[in-house]
Design a protein around this motif. Sequence first.
Motif, short mmCIF file in Angstrom:
data_model
loop_
_atom_site.label_atom_id
_atom_site.label_comp_id
_atom_site.label_asym_id
_atom_site.label_seq_id
_atom_site.Cartn_x
_atom_site.Cartn_y
_atom_site.Cartn_z
N LYS A 97 -6.45 -1.55 5.15
CA LYS A 97 -6.33 -2.03 6.53
C LYS A 97 -4.87 -2.23 6.94
O LYS A 97 -4.57 -2.45 8.11
N GLY A 98 -3.96 -2.15 5.95
CA GLY A 98 -2.55 -2.22 6.28
C GLY A 98 -1.85 -3.52 5.94
O GLY A 98 -0.79 -3.83 6.50
N TYR A 99 -2.42 -4.29 5.00
CA TYR A 99 -1.83 -5.57 4.61
C TYR A 99 -1.30 -5.53 3.18
O TYR A 99 -1.83 -4.79 2.33
N TYR A 100 -0.27 -6.34 2.94
CA TYR A 100 0.14 -6.56 1.56
C TYR A 100 -0.78 -7.64 0.99
O TYR A 100 -0.94 -8.71 1.59
N VAL A 101 -1.39 -7.34 -0.16
CA VAL A 101 -2.30 -8.28 -0.80
C VAL A 101 -1.73 -8.66 -2.15
O VAL A 101 -1.40 -7.79 -2.96
N PHE A 102 -1.61 -9.94 -2.40
CA PHE A 102 -1.05 -10.42 -3.66
C PHE A 102 -1.99 -10.08 -4.82
O PHE A 102 -3.21 -10.26 -4.71
N PRO A 103 -1.44 -9.58 -5.94
CA PRO A 103 -2.28 -9.19 -7.08
C PRO A 103 -3.17 -10.34 -7.55
O PRO A 103 -2.72 -11.47 -7.69
N VAL A 104 -4.45 -10.04 -7.77
CA VAL A 104 -5.43 -11.05 -8.13
C VAL A 104 -5.04 -11.79 -9.40
O VAL A 104 -5.14 -13.02 -9.47
N ASN A 105 -4.59 -11.07 -10.42
CA ASN A 105 -4.24 -11.72 -11.69
C ASN A 105 -3.03 -12.63 -11.54
O ASN A 105 -2.96 -13.70 -12.16
N PRO A 150 -5.90 -4.19 12.32
CA PRO A 150 -5.10 -3.51 11.31
C PRO A 150 -3.81 -4.26 11.03
O PRO A 150 -3.27 -4.94 11.91
N GLY A 151 -3.32 -4.13 9.81
CA GLY A 151 -2.06 -4.75 9.43
C GLY A 151 -0.88 -3.84 9.75
O GLY A 151 -1.06 -2.68 10.13
N PRO A 152 0.33 -4.34 9.56
CA PRO A 152 1.54 -3.60 9.94
C PRO A 152 1.78 -2.32 9.14
O PRO A 152 2.58 -1.48 9.55
N TYR A 153 1.12 -2.18 7.99
CA TYR A 153 1.30 -0.97 7.19
C TYR A 153 0.23 0.08 7.48
O TYR A 153 0.15 1.10 6.81
N SER A 154 -0.60 -0.18 8.49
CA SER A 154 -1.62 0.77 8.89
C SER A 154 -1.04 1.78 9.88
O SER A 154 -0.25 1.41 10.76
N PRO A 155 -1.45 3.05 9.78
CA PRO A 155 -0.93 4.05 10.73
C PRO A 155 -1.41 3.83 12.16
O PRO A 155 -0.86 4.42 13.09
#
Length: 229
Positions: free
Chosen positions: A68-76, A205-210
């Motif tokens: 969707k265009g978001y940065y998601v922090f790694p689950v671990n 959409p997030g900022p990294y989405s086209p």
Amino acid sequence: MNTVRIVLVLTIAAALTGCMSFPYHDPLAAYHEVKPTSILVVPVVNESVDVQAPTSVLTTLPRLLGEKGYYVFPVNTVKTVLEYEGLYEPAEVHQVAPSELAGWFGADAILYVTIHEWTSRYIVVSTTTEVDFEYRIVDKNGVELWTARKSLSYTPQNEDSGGGMAGLLSMAITAAVERAAPNYLPLTREANAQVFYYDSPSLPPGPYSPVYEQYYQNLAEEKAAAEAN
């Protein structure tokens, strides 16, 4: 005379209504104002009896949010940081102030997910697998930006079952297989996809989405058109 008055009143009311302009309503106004770049996905609260449910749900979220265009922090990484802070239970994490949670990671927003249902029900010769999830995104100040809830069910259909005893036996085997290994992950992925992409209001959409720029351009045009009428 009374009839004439009634007609006159209705005519005036219709004219006034036609002249009135209604303010543009944006159900995601808070979200569009914040425009989060990064989303922190915290451990999932589980109200079902399946202890594996939270892990299964948690692993399906980052990919879709990334798409969707978001940065998601790694689950671990999130799990390690939270445990370092003494937070081992998801319910405890959900009680921490959003400003504190977001501050540990530098996140713009936080996604909370609760599992209300995660079961497989066996009835005679069929098994129905059911999931029910609640989603909630808040900004780092705790302002609610977006919410959704999704319930889905899946009952395997055996197209080659035929009729008679052979058909019943085939259906029973299919139901037993589903009961032994419920089809949770496909249901979970479908639930996430529906609330993020297709349900209303879907997740912007997030900022990294086209499509990010086009999305907000369309939104601005819709608002301008509504206010002009």
